[in-house]
Design an enzyme around this catalytic site. Structure first.
Site, mmCIF file in Angstrom:
data_model
loop_
_atom_site.group_PDB
_atom_site.id
_atom_site.type_symbol
_atom_site.label_atom_id
_atom_site.label_comp_id
_atom_site.label_asym_id
_atom_site.label_seq_id
_atom_site.Cartn_x
_atom_site.Cartn_y
_atom_site.Cartn_z
ATOM 1 N N GLU A 173 22.216 -4.020 -44.032
ATOM 2 C CA GLU A 173 22.986 -3.080 -43.219
ATOM 3 C C GLU A 173 24.212 -2.558 -43.963
ATOM 4 O O GLU A 173 24.576 -1.388 -43.844
ATOM 5 C CB GLU A 173 23.407 -3.741 -41.902
ATOM 6 C CG GLU A 173 22.264 -4.036 -40.952
ATOM 7 C CD GLU A 173 21.546 -2.774 -40.498
ATOM 8 O OE1 GLU A 173 22.150 -1.683 -40.548
ATOM 9 O OE2 GLU A 173 20.373 -2.878 -40.106
ATOM 10 N N CYS A 176 12.922 12.422 -35.894
ATOM 11 C CA CYS A 176 14.004 13.209 -35.296
ATOM 12 C C CYS A 176 15.107 13.417 -36.332
ATOM 13 O O CYS A 176 16.247 12.986 -36.166
ATOM 14 C CB CYS A 176 14.536 12.491 -34.048
ATOM 15 S SG CYS A 176 15.596 13.507 -32.996
ATOM 16 N N CYS A 189 8.830 17.338 -34.031
ATOM 17 C CA CYS A 189 8.752 17.158 -32.574
ATOM 18 C C CYS A 189 7.350 16.863 -32.060
ATOM 19 O O CYS A 189 7.191 16.016 -31.163
ATOM 20 C CB CYS A 189 9.341 18.390 -31.869
ATOM 21 S SG CYS A 189 11.119 18.614 -32.175
ATOM 22 N N CYS A 219 6.702 13.165 -32.102
ATOM 23 C CA CYS A 219 7.702 12.281 -31.492
ATOM 24 C C CYS A 219 7.119 11.506 -30.314
ATOM 25 O O CYS A 219 6.558 12.103 -29.385
ATOM 26 C CB CYS A 219 8.904 13.108 -31.024
ATOM 27 S SG CYS A 219 10.196 12.112 -30.253
ATOM 28 N N CYS A 226 12.513 14.258 -23.741
ATOM 29 C CA CYS A 226 13.519 14.997 -24.508
ATOM 30 C C CYS A 226 13.978 16.254 -23.771
ATOM 31 O O CYS A 226 13.221 17.217 -23.640
ATOM 32 C CB CYS A 226 12.950 15.365 -25.876
ATOM 33 S SG CYS A 226 14.136 16.162 -26.959
#
Length: 478
Positions: free
Chosen positions: A83, A239, A246, A249, A255
């Site tokens: 991270e 995204c 799209c 997705c 959405c």
């Protein structure tokens, strides 16, 4: 027995600043249009996202390591390293650095026993070098003050570990320890803003707090780590900031920015009741609407502040030898930009070229401890390197020593061979400087006019320009 959690990931993370859990300006109510007000909708959203993630997730080394590691502290350490590296850095870049890091320091105790020089050396080229330093500081603290055990909750991780902000704390806690806590990074911000048609500046305190509330509402209680990674994965691979996929997705049906595009209409701003006890939040300001952008109208992109311009004169001081040449490196201060890294000697370049040359030679004499001829200093050209907030121009000079200096080098300076230079903790900008130097015609022992000197020969200037064209590379993140 609880299944080990898989390690987190995102295509690019912002370097973190701690974000408070609450804000005195947090609105007491937000328009339902920007919320998940139906519990069944939340359940279906979780299921759709996790089902897609189980099939489409990328095979990444930190995920494999965390999935296979039974020890919770080692698992948390592996997530922590990934991270921190992923902040402001692309996944493809991080993979190699992460693999080398974990091979060298597979456990927290190994990192705590390393020197800062070793950490900087391995981190060299990854950029944002303070991240590596803070990671090692955190390892020291866990080993020396916390009995070798990493805190188990997001609150304590953020409170006790240096360089761990709200996002990183939530990622470690959910992925390594299974804490049901949401996370918000750049990828999750984009997903949430589009799914709920939030067009206001996501960096504003009110919108930021709203996004964290949404993330906490959506996180799956049975698989919090996987859900958080799925949201980040969606933002990283589907995204995306530009050219989102799209049709692919898994949550397209949820959405609201997509619905707005389909209907080609402006969504009316929803405001909270305005009273002395309540604050209003317009999270749907998306003016002016650009039809060509589609869903990428969300979220609004704040204006970027141009990096400030800085100039420095830097010298590749070369000492010739019978078998190999050596270069002088000096160490930067222990705090500030590129803290503790090694570089070619440099001075600020704020005056005329003649003053700049005299200042540089004076500094070189201090480092070398002997006389140096000003006329032997030749200008090679310029190298530009862009840091996150600085556009740094290096005016590159070269000075070649035929004989070994008699005096001893002061602390913080050393001679290195070409191979030692490549292995040292040297920032990317200095590697660009060396590339420019190595592209010059060989002039052993000869002084020359600066290629920028009007009295210099035309062909010299042409060679200089060809060298720049051949060796100038686009600036990259540090």
């Amino acid at each position: 027995m609880r299944k080990p959690r898989k390690a987190g990931e995102g295509s690019q993370r912002r370097e973190e600043q701690p974000i408070p859990d609450t804000s005195p300006e947090t609105p007491s109510q937000v328009s339902p249009y920007h919320l998940f007000s139906d519990a069944d909708e939340v359940t279906r959203f979780r299921a759709s996202l996790l089902s897609w993630y189980d099939q489409a997730k990328r095979d990444l080394p930190w995920r494999r390591r965390a999935a296979e590691e039974p020890d919770p502290d080692r698992r948390a350490y592996s997530v922590w390293v990934s991270e921190i590296m992923l902040q402001q850095t692309q996944v493809t870049t991080v993979i190699g650095y992460y693999t080398r890091w974990m091979q060298k320091w597979p456990a927290l105790q190994d990192l705590a026993g390393a020197s800062l020089e070793e950490v900087n050396q391995l981190w060299a080229g990854l950029g944002y070098y303070s991240r590596g330093r803070r990671l090692q500081e955190g390892a020291h603290k866990v080993v020396e003050e916390l009995g070798g055990h990493i805190p188990r909750t997001a609150d304590m991780l953020q409170k006790l570990l240096p360089g761990v902000g709200r996002y990183t704390a939530g990622a470690i806690a959910s992925i390594a320890f299974g804490q049901v806590t949401g996370v918000v990074d750049g990828n999750v911000t984009r997903v949430l803003c589009r799914v709920r048609a939030i067009g206001a500046d996501p960096g504003s305190p009110l919108v930021t707090q709203h996004l964290w509330s949404l993330a906490q509402q959506l996180v799956d209680p049975a698989r919090p780590g996987d859900f958080n990674q799925a949201a980040m994965e969606l933002g990283a691979t589907v995204c995306t900031p530009r050219g989102p996929l799209c049709p692919e997705c898994p949550v397209q049906g949820f959405c609201r920015s997509q619905k707005r595009v389909e209907k080609e209409q402006m969504v009316v701003s929803q405001r909270l009741l305005d009273s002395p006890e309540q604050k209003t939040l317009d999270v749907e300001e998306c003016e002016p609407w650009r039809q060509d952008l589609g869903v990428t109208n969300f979220p609004r992109q704040p204006a970027r502040k141009a990096p400030r311009e800085q100039r420095a004169a830097v010298c590749v001081l070369q000492q010739l030898g019978s078998e190999t040449s050596r270069f002088l490196l000096v160490q930067r201060p222990s705090s500030g930009l590129l803290a503790g890294l090694w570089e070619f000697p440099s001075v600020p370049a704020e005056d005329t070229e003649s003053v700049q040359r005299r200042t540089l030679v004076k500094a070189l004499r201090t480092w070398v401890g002997g006389p140096l001829a000003l006329r032997s200093l030749r200008c090679l050209g310029e190298v530009i390197h862009v840091f996150s907030h600085i556009r740094q121009t290096y005016v590159v000079y070269n000075l070649t020593l035929e004989e070994q200096p008699q005096g001893l080098l002061p602390s913080g300076a050393r001679w290195v061979t070409r191979a030692e230079f490549q292995a040292a903790a040297v920032p990317t900008a200095m590697k660009k400087v060396l590339r420019l130097f190595e592209g010059q015609p060989s002039r052993r022992g000869k002084a020359s006019k600066s290629p920028q000197d009007p009295a210099g020969p035309g062909p010299g200037r042409q060679r200089h320009q060809l060298t720049l064209n051949a060796f100038f590379k686009p600036a990259s993140t540090p």
